[in-house]
Design a protein around this motif. Structure first.
Motif, PDB file in Angstrom:
ATOM      1  N   ARG A   1       0.848  -0.940  -0.110  1.00  0.00           N
ATOM      2  CA  ARG A   1      -0.521  -0.399  -0.177  1.00  0.00           C
ATOM      3  C   ARG A   1       0.503   1.037  -0.175  1.00  0.00           C
ATOM      4  NH1 ARG A   1      -5.314   1.523   0.478  1.00  0.00           N
ATOM      5  NH2 ARG A   1      -5.605  -0.401   1.143  1.00  0.00           N
ATOM      6  N   ARG A   2       0.506   2.065  -1.264  1.00  0.00           N
ATOM      7  CA  ARG A   2       0.873   3.600  -0.767  1.00  0.00           C
ATOM      8  C   ARG A   2       0.631   4.671  -0.682  1.00  0.00           C
ATOM      9  NH1 ARG A   2       1.628   1.108  -5.580  1.00  0.00           N
ATOM     10  NH2 ARG A   2      -0.236   2.686  -6.207  1.00  0.00           N
ATOM     11  N   GLY A   3      -1.150   4.451  -0.447  1.00  0.00           N
ATOM     12  CA  GLY A   3      -1.740   5.574  -0.201  1.00  0.00           C
ATOM     13  C   GLY A   3      -3.115   4.663   0.763  1.00  0.00           C
ATOM     14  N   PRO A   4      -3.893   6.067   0.840  1.00  0.00           N
ATOM     15  CA  PRO A   4      -5.317   5.426   1.378  1.00  0.00           C
ATOM     16  C   PRO A   4      -6.023   5.182   0.153  1.00  0.00           C
ATOM     17  CG  PRO A   4      -4.764   7.821   1.569  1.00  0.00           C
ATOM     18  CD  PRO A   4      -4.177   7.552   1.076  1.00  0.00           C
ATOM     19  N   SER A   5      -6.269   5.144  -0.910  1.00  0.00           N
ATOM     20  CA  SER A   5      -7.446   4.699  -2.078  1.00  0.00           C
ATOM     21  C   SER A   5      -7.223   3.249  -2.398  1.00  0.00           C
ATOM     22  CB  SER A   5      -6.922   5.402  -3.049  1.00  0.00           C
ATOM     23  OG  SER A   5      -5.707   5.681  -4.069  1.00  0.00           O
ATOM     24  N   ALA A   6      -8.354   3.104  -2.509  1.00  0.00           N
ATOM     25  CA  ALA A   6      -8.021   1.592  -3.196  1.00  0.00           C
ATOM     26  C   ALA A   6      -7.180   1.268  -4.875  1.00  0.00           C
ATOM     27  CB  ALA A   6      -9.833   0.892  -3.464  1.00  0.00           C
ATOM     28  N   ASN A   7      -6.966   2.410  -4.973  1.00  0.00           N
ATOM     29  CA  ASN A   7      -6.073   2.102  -6.738  1.00  0.00           C
ATOM     30  C   ASN A   7      -4.586   2.596  -5.994  1.00  0.00           C
ATOM     31  OD1 ASN A   7      -8.307   1.896  -7.786  1.00  0.00           O
ATOM     32  ND2 ASN A   7      -7.985   3.984  -8.452  1.00  0.00           N
TER      33      ASN A   7
END
Length: 263
Positions: A92-98
């Motif tokens: 995971r790089r960020g909070p969004s699902a993408n």
């Protein structure tokens, strides 16, 4: 990012499922998966579980919300259709699902956990299988072809192929028969060598016995010769004594006659 290949590993814990009565939510699926050898102890799920083991953040929704605020490796249930659950290891790089990059995929069917093979490994295995069959087909086709100097390559006639098959079978049978004959001759040689050794031993024993008997006879003959020579010497001595006595008697009688005549 490389992942250890554990596609040949199967893991399950039926006692855990019987104790908790199956999977009630996604968090229980992850808790069950955390006991398997596929689990990563450095993942965000493990770190969050250690930080929140004594508070109320153990619910599935709260855990997923907290994981979205973190960066790094995490495990998530991406598909659930009991009794099949699909778990994805992702970065995971960020909070969004993408903002996630898949690393590996695992699935639970019933109580068993497996690692899903990659698309590359599946395609590679299928290509290797297809190439093997294609190669075997080309070899069979090549065995059914023959070359003519005037015409080039052509297919063999059925009689030729049948003759070749018969020749191959005959060669196999001949080789097996030759092998059996070689074994028989070897066994026969061993038996003959044993018979020769036993006969030689018997002959040597007989010769030794005959030599001992001949030696005894020769010794007896020598004894008899000695005795005969002794007897012959004794007889010759007695004969000489007798002849001397007779000569003395004759000389005495002759002397007496001379005295008488002189008177």
């Amino acid at each position: 990012m490389e992942v250890e290949d554990l596609t040949s590993v199967e893991w399950r814990d039926t006692g855990w499922l019987e104790h908790f009565g199956g999977f009630q939510n996604r968090q229980m699926v992850l808790d069950y998966f955390a006991m398997s050898p596929f689990w990563d102890r450095q993942s965000n799920n493990q770190v969050l579980a250690m930080q929140t083991q004594f508070n109320d953040l153990g619910q599935a929704e709260s855990t997923e919300t907290a994981l979205r605020k973190m960066t790094g490796i995490e495990f998530a249930v991406v598909h659930e259709q009991p009794p099949v659950y699909v778990i994805q290891k992702q970065y995971r790089r960020g909070p969004s699902a993408n903002d996630v990059t898949p690393i590996a995929t695992y699935y639970i069917t019933g109580a068993n956990i497996y690692q899903s093979p990659t698309v590359y490994s599946v395609i590679a295995n299928r290509l290797l299988t297809s190439l093997f069959h294609v190669n075997s087909a080309f070899q069979d086709a090549q065995s059914m072809m023959e070359y003519f100097p005037a015409k080039g390559y052509g297919w063999k006639s059925p009689s030729t192929t049948s003759n070749l098959q018969k020749q191959s079978r005959a060669g196999k049978s001949a080789s097996s028969q030759a092998y059996l004959k070689a074994q028989e001759t070897q066994e026969y040689r061993v038996l003959m060598e044993k018979a020769i050794d036993t006969s030689a031993m018997r002959i040597s024993q007989k010769e030794a016995a005959s030599q001992t008997a001949d030696g005894g006879l020769a010794a007896g003959a020598k004894v008899l010769d000695k005795q005969g020579s002794q007897l012959s010497s004794q007889t010759t001595q007695s004969d000489l004594v007798g002849t001397k006595r007779q000569r003395r008697k004759q000389e005495d009688t002759a002397a007496k006659k001379k005295k008488k005549t002189s008177k």
